[in-house]
Design a protein around this motif. Structure first.
Motif, PDB file in Angstrom:
ATOM      1  N   THR A   1       0.844  -1.190   0.000  1.00 56.45           N
ATOM      2  CA  THR A   1       0.000   0.000   0.000  1.00 56.45           C
ATOM      3  C   THR A   1       0.883   1.245   0.000  1.00 56.45           C
ATOM      4  O   THR A   1       1.707   1.426   0.907  1.00 56.45           O
ATOM      5  CB  THR A   1      -0.908   0.024   1.240  1.00 56.45           C
ATOM      6  OG1 THR A   1      -1.696  -1.170   1.263  1.00 56.45           O
ATOM      7  CG2 THR A   1      -1.821   1.241   1.210  1.00 56.45           C
ATOM      8  N   PRO A   2       0.781   2.117  -1.010  1.00 57.86           N
ATOM      9  CA  PRO A   2       1.628   3.315  -1.061  1.00 57.86           C
ATOM     10  C   PRO A   2       1.422   4.202   0.162  1.00 57.86           C
ATOM     11  O   PRO A   2       0.313   4.337   0.683  1.00 57.86           O
ATOM     12  CB  PRO A   2       1.148   4.029  -2.332  1.00 57.86           C
ATOM     13  CG  PRO A   2       0.514   2.959  -3.160  1.00 57.86           C
ATOM     14  CD  PRO A   2      -0.113   2.009  -2.179  1.00 57.86           C
ATOM     15  N   GLY A   3       2.510   4.799   0.624  1.00 55.69           N
ATOM     16  CA  GLY A   3       2.435   5.744   1.733  1.00 55.69           C
ATOM     17  C   GLY A   3       2.506   5.117   3.109  1.00 55.69           C
ATOM     18  O   GLY A   3       2.454   5.833   4.109  1.00 55.69           O
ATOM     19  N   THR A   4       2.671   3.786   3.190  1.00 61.68           N
ATOM     20  CA  THR A   4       2.749   3.128   4.489  1.00 61.68           C
ATOM     21  C   THR A   4       4.205   2.947   4.909  1.00 61.68           C
ATOM     22  O   THR A   4       5.134   3.058   4.098  1.00 61.68           O
ATOM     23  CB  THR A   4       2.065   1.753   4.460  1.00 61.68           C
ATOM     24  OG1 THR A   4       2.738   0.914   3.506  1.00 61.68           O
ATOM     25  CG2 THR A   4       0.601   1.884   4.065  1.00 61.68           C
ATOM     26  N   ALA A   5       4.397   2.625   6.178  1.00 61.59           N
ATOM     27  CA  ALA A   5       5.743   2.414   6.702  1.00 61.59           C
ATOM     28  C   ALA A   5       6.412   1.218   6.032  1.00 61.59           C
ATOM     29  O   ALA A   5       7.607   1.251   5.713  1.00 61.59           O
ATOM     30  CB  ALA A   5       5.682   2.216   8.218  1.00 61.59           C
ATOM     31  N   ARG A   6       5.647   0.147   5.805  1.00 67.88           N
ATOM     32  CA  ARG A   6       6.208  -1.041   5.149  1.00 67.88           C
ATOM     33  C   ARG A   6       6.697  -0.717   3.740  1.00 67.88           C
ATOM     34  O   ARG A   6       7.742  -1.216   3.303  1.00 67.88           O
ATOM     35  CB  ARG A   6       5.167  -2.157   5.088  1.00 67.88           C
ATOM     36  CG  ARG A   6       4.880  -2.847   6.418  1.00 67.88           C
ATOM     37  CD  ARG A   6       3.922  -4.009   6.227  1.00 67.88           C
ATOM     38  NE  ARG A   6       4.494  -5.022   5.354  1.00 67.88           N
ATOM     39  CZ  ARG A   6       3.788  -5.961   4.727  1.00 67.88           C
ATOM     40  NH1 ARG A   6       2.461  -5.976   4.857  1.00 67.88           N
ATOM     41  NH2 ARG A   6       4.383  -6.855   3.962  1.00 67.88           N
ATOM     42  N   ALA A   7       5.952   0.119   3.036  1.00 70.26           N
ATOM     43  CA  ALA A   7       6.356   0.492   1.681  1.00 70.26           C
ATOM     44  C   ALA A   7       7.674   1.266   1.706  1.00 70.26           C
ATOM     45  O   ALA A   7       8.566   1.021   0.882  1.00 70.26           O
ATOM     46  CB  ALA A   7       5.256   1.328   1.025  1.00 70.26           C
ATOM     47  N   ALA A   8       7.833   2.177   2.648  1.00 68.31           N
ATOM     48  CA  ALA A   8       9.065   2.962   2.736  1.00 68.31           C
ATOM     49  C   ALA A   8      10.268   2.077   3.038  1.00 68.31           C
ATOM     50  O   ALA A   8      11.365   2.269   2.488  1.00 68.31           O
ATOM     51  CB  ALA A   8       8.916   4.046   3.803  1.00 68.31           C
ATOM     52  N   LEU A   9      10.077   1.078   3.896  1.00 71.31           N
ATOM     53  CA  LEU A   9      11.186   0.196   4.272  1.00 71.31           C
ATOM     54  C   LEU A   9      11.601  -0.740   3.146  1.00 71.31           C
ATOM     55  O   LEU A   9      12.643  -1.407   3.244  1.00 71.31           O
ATOM     56  CB  LEU A   9      10.804  -0.621   5.508  1.00 71.31           C
ATOM     57  CG  LEU A   9      10.863   0.118   6.847  1.00 71.31           C
ATOM     58  CD1 LEU A   9      10.328  -0.767   7.955  1.00 71.31           C
ATOM     59  CD2 LEU A   9      12.292   0.565   7.157  1.00 71.31           C
TER      60      LEU A   9
ATOM     61  N   ASP B   1       5.409   7.298  -1.483  1.00 68.11           N
ATOM     62  CA  ASP B   1       5.706   6.595  -0.238  1.00 68.11           C
ATOM     63  C   ASP B   1       6.291   7.525   0.824  1.00 68.11           C
ATOM     64  O   ASP B   1       6.740   7.067   1.883  1.00 68.11           O
ATOM     65  CB  ASP B   1       6.684   5.446  -0.501  1.00 68.11           C
ATOM     66  CG  ASP B   1       6.016   4.295  -1.239  1.00 68.11           C
ATOM     67  OD1 ASP B   1       4.860   3.994  -0.907  1.00 68.11           O
ATOM     68  OD2 ASP B   1       6.635   3.717  -2.154  1.00 68.11           O
ATOM     69  N   LEU B   2       6.279   8.823   0.538  1.00 65.45           N
ATOM     70  CA  LEU B   2       6.831   9.798   1.484  1.00 65.45           C
ATOM     71  C   LEU B   2       6.120   9.787   2.838  1.00 65.45           C
ATOM     72  O   LEU B   2       6.786   9.865   3.875  1.00 65.45           O
ATOM     73  CB  LEU B   2       6.788  11.195   0.856  1.00 65.45           C
ATOM     74  CG  LEU B   2       7.472  12.320   1.624  1.00 65.45           C
ATOM     75  CD1 LEU B   2       8.934  11.994   1.897  1.00 65.45           C
ATOM     76  CD2 LEU B   2       7.374  13.631   0.842  1.00 65.45           C
ATOM     77  N   PRO B   3       4.778   9.697   2.904  1.00 62.96           N
ATOM     78  CA  PRO B   3       4.128   9.676   4.229  1.00 62.96           C
ATOM     79  C   PRO B   3       4.637   8.553   5.126  1.00 62.96           C
ATOM     80  O   PRO B   3       4.844   8.750   6.325  1.00 62.96           O
ATOM     81  CB  PRO B   3       2.648   9.499   3.892  1.00 62.96           C
ATOM     82  CG  PRO B   3       2.500  10.087   2.523  1.00 62.96           C
ATOM     83  CD  PRO B   3       3.774   9.736   1.818  1.00 62.96           C
ATOM     84  N   GLY B   4       4.856   7.367   4.552  1.00 65.41           N
ATOM     85  CA  GLY B   4       5.375   6.259   5.345  1.00 65.41           C
ATOM     86  C   GLY B   4       6.785   6.512   5.838  1.00 65.41           C
ATOM     87  O   GLY B   4       7.137   6.172   6.966  1.00 65.41           O
TER      88      GLY B   4
ATOM     89  N   GLY C   1       1.549   6.253   9.880  1.00 62.45           N
ATOM     90  CA  GLY C   1       1.893   5.453   8.712  1.00 62.45           C
ATOM     91  C   GLY C   1       1.400   4.025   8.793  1.00 62.45           C
ATOM     92  O   GLY C   1       1.713   3.216   7.913  1.00 62.45           O
ATOM     93  N   THR C   2       0.620   3.690   9.824  1.00 58.65           N
ATOM     94  CA  THR C   2       0.116   2.317   9.977  1.00 58.65           C
ATOM     95  C   THR C   2      -1.398   2.332  10.191  1.00 58.65           C
ATOM     96  O   THR C   2      -2.153   2.578   9.267  1.00 58.65           O
ATOM     97  CB  THR C   2       0.840   1.599  11.134  1.00 58.65           C
ATOM     98  OG1 THR C   2       0.755   2.399  12.337  1.00 58.65           O
ATOM     99  CG2 THR C   2       2.310   1.373  10.797  1.00 58.65           C
ATOM    100  N   PHE C   3      -1.846   2.114  11.436  1.00 52.39           N
ATOM    101  CA  PHE C   3      -3.277   1.904  11.648  1.00 52.39           C
ATOM    102  C   PHE C   3      -4.115   3.174  11.521  1.00 52.39           C
ATOM    103  O   PHE C   3      -5.343   3.099  11.411  1.00 52.39           O
ATOM    104  CB  PHE C   3      -3.535   1.225  13.012  1.00 52.39           C
ATOM    105  CG  PHE C   3      -3.116   2.012  14.221  1.00 52.39           C
ATOM    106  CD1 PHE C   3      -3.997   2.878  14.853  1.00 52.39           C
ATOM    107  CD2 PHE C   3      -1.840   1.860  14.743  1.00 52.39           C
ATOM    108  CE1 PHE C   3      -3.620   3.581  15.978  1.00 52.39           C
ATOM    109  CE2 PHE C   3      -1.449   2.562  15.865  1.00 52.39           C
ATOM    110  CZ  PHE C   3      -2.342   3.422  16.488  1.00 52.39           C
ATOM    111  N   LEU C   4      -3.489   4.355  11.529  1.00 51.95           N
ATOM    112  CA  LEU C   4      -4.236   5.593  11.300  1.00 51.95           C
ATOM    113  C   LEU C   4      -4.051   6.122   9.879  1.00 51.95           C
ATOM    114  O   LEU C   4      -4.528   7.214   9.567  1.00 51.95           O
ATOM    115  CB  LEU C   4      -3.817   6.666  12.308  1.00 51.95           C
ATOM    116  CG  LEU C   4      -4.178   6.420  13.781  1.00 51.95           C
ATOM    117  CD1 LEU C   4      -3.712   7.594  14.647  1.00 51.95           C
ATOM    118  CD2 LEU C   4      -5.678   6.201  13.947  1.00 51.95           C
TER     119      LEU C   4
ATOM    120  N   ALA D   1       2.421  16.026  15.532  1.00 53.64           N
ATOM    121  CA  ALA D   1       3.622  16.556  14.881  1.00 53.64           C
ATOM    122  C   ALA D   1       3.933  15.816  13.593  1.00 53.64           C
ATOM    123  O   ALA D   1       4.339  16.425  12.587  1.00 53.64           O
ATOM    124  CB  ALA D   1       4.810  16.477  15.844  1.00 53.64           C
ATOM    125  N   THR D   2       3.743  14.494  13.577  1.00 58.49           N
ATOM    126  CA  THR D   2       4.016  13.706  12.373  1.00 58.49           C
ATOM    127  C   THR D   2       3.023  14.033  11.264  1.00 58.49           C
ATOM    128  O   THR D   2       3.392  14.150  10.087  1.00 58.49           O
ATOM    129  CB  THR D   2       3.973  12.202  12.696  1.00 58.49           C
ATOM    130  OG1 THR D   2       4.917  11.914  13.728  1.00 58.49           O
ATOM    131  CG2 THR D   2       4.311  11.374  11.467  1.00 58.49           C
TER     132      THR D   2
END
Length: 435
Positions: free
Chosen positions: A20-28, A156-159, A297-300, A347-348
């Motif tokens: 899923t684009p923009g998630t933490a997993r995608a960034a990693l 994927d920047l949000p993640g 970047g995950t559940f929210l 802040a994030t």
């Protein structure tokens, strides 16, 4: 004046990770981002070991909240003074070499801090060296923030931003826990600072191994006027203007407890600044901040960031209001967790909206303003807050911060702003809020 990107390295290709684009997993899933992220995370653990230990050392040695405020001011104050020149410098030189130099200087100055504390040297000498570390950080920050987002595709920047915020706050937990463990096995405060100096090498190694993207701003403005490019961009784009002003006032009025945490613990809850109980309280707050940051970047991630900003300020106001009035030494651990969660969730979300409303070539000019209003304003609030703690008390000062956060929940509701206030989707901006 134009501020189009003038890349000196190829842009990141569209993602093929199937996530899923923009998630933490995608960034990693990006190897270069992952390596720099891990190196910085290991370095930040040492930084937070020192950040929690040094203010507690000063509080214990002097018993003066005002001097704790000075310690934070000399370390973060350079962000206020040098962020804009540092952004202009980052657009002139190699960002990667600039970061390597600043990290190396920080190693030497951190070892100097360890020596001064070991000798119980004058507090003012310690402040002087901390100002040097703060200056190195101020010169490093715009170069890093202009380069790190380019290690992932813009979708994927949000993640990536969520992960960076979570990392900073995860290390807020591991740092105090690490300091508590090292203290329990008999290591002195100076040795904790020596270990911090060693952790810088992890990030330095990552910077040597990874070629960081270096995008320059293509602008006709030269000389001293170049320092005002970021201000011009922010002034002409309402969303940037409002986010920066909102974060400035939030840092100044509502985040006083961040730098004066040891003073709050002693004066409100009877938890001594050098005790393991204080480090665990700080860790609980940092643990909440970690979850708040990673939640974006995950559940929210299914919620729009403009919605999260409003809910975040509201939750923070309630949590800080309760935190300010507590008088026992147990409940603050639970409320502190909630306070940390809403603090960095907000802040994030703000940072992500800010980044997504900038073009790639604008970051080195605009992000220094973010460092000024977020990190650079905190020491001013700490200086004022430290004095007010001694005059009118902790509860009144923190209570006022809670009221201001509640006002920001209304004033910074970006859902009420017209579409022309934002960077368009065609230019890489974020999608509007669904009706």
């Amino acid at each position: 004046m134009t501020t189009a990107a003038s890349p000196t390295s190829p842009p990141v290709e569209p993602p093929r990770h199937g996530l899923t684009p923009g998630t933490a997993r995608a960034a990693l899933s990006y190897p270069k981002f992952r390596l720099v992220f891990i190196g910085l995370a290991l370095s930040q653990i040492g930084t937070w070991m020192q950040n929690v230990t040094l203010p507690a050392y000063i509080q214990d040695r002097t018993g003066r909240p005002a001097l704790v405020g000075v310690a934070i001011a000399v370390q973060l104050g350079p962000l206020l003074l040098f962020s804009i020149p540092a952004g202009a410098l980052a657009d002139k030189v190699s960002k990667q070499k600039l970061m390597l130099w600043m990290q190396s200087i920080s190693v030497v100055l951190t070892l100097g801090t360890a020596y001064l504390v070991a000798k119980d040297a004058s507090i003012w000498w310690i402040f002087f060296v901390q100002a040097g570390i703060g200056t190195a950080n101020a010169l490093n920050a715009p170069a890093f923030q202009a380069s790190m987002p380019l290690l992932v595709h813009r979708s994927d920047l949000p993640g990536a931003i969520s992960l960076n915020s979570a990392m900073i706050n995860g290390t807020r937990v591991m740092g105090p826990v690490g300091a508590a463990v090292l203290g329990a096995i008999g290591l002195s405060i100076p040795w904790i600072f020596v270990i911090n100096a060693g952790t810088y090498l992890f990030f330095i190694a990552a910077l040597i191994l990874v070629v960081m993207p270096d995008v320059k701003a293509d602008t006709m403005v030269q000389g001293w006027r170049r320092l005002g490019v970021g201000i011009t961009i922010a002034r002409n784009r309402l969303v940037l203007n409002r986010l920066l002003i909102g974060m400035f006032s939030f840092s100044l009025i509502s985040l006083i407890h961040v730098g004066l945490f040891p003073s709050v613990a002693e004066l409100n809850f009877g938890i001594e600044a050098k005790s393991p109980g204080y480090r665990w309280l700080y860790a609980a707050w940092g643990f909440g901040a970690f979850f708040g940051a990673i939640s974006v970047g995950t559940f929210l991630s299914r919620f729009h960031r403009r919605v999260l900003i409003v809910r975040g300020f509201t939750g923070f106001a309630i949590a800080l209001g309760v935190f300010s009035q507590l008088r026992d030494s147990t409940t603050p651990y639970f409320v502190g967790f909630v306070l940390g969660f809403f603090y960095f969730m907000t802040a994030t979300a703000i940072t992500t909206s800010l980044q997504l409303n900038m073009k790639d070539g604008e970051r080195a000019s605009v992000m220094p303003l973010w460092f000024m209003v977020f990190g650079g304003t905190v020491p001013i609030g700490n200086l004022i807050g430290g004095v007010l703690f001694e005059i009118i008390g902790v509860r009144a000062v923190l209570g006022a911060g809670a009221v201001w956060a509640l006002f920001l929940a209304w004033w910074l509701d970006l859902r009420r702003q017209p579409p022309e206030s934002f960077l368009t989707e065609a230019e890489g901006g974020e999608a509007p809020v669904n009706p």
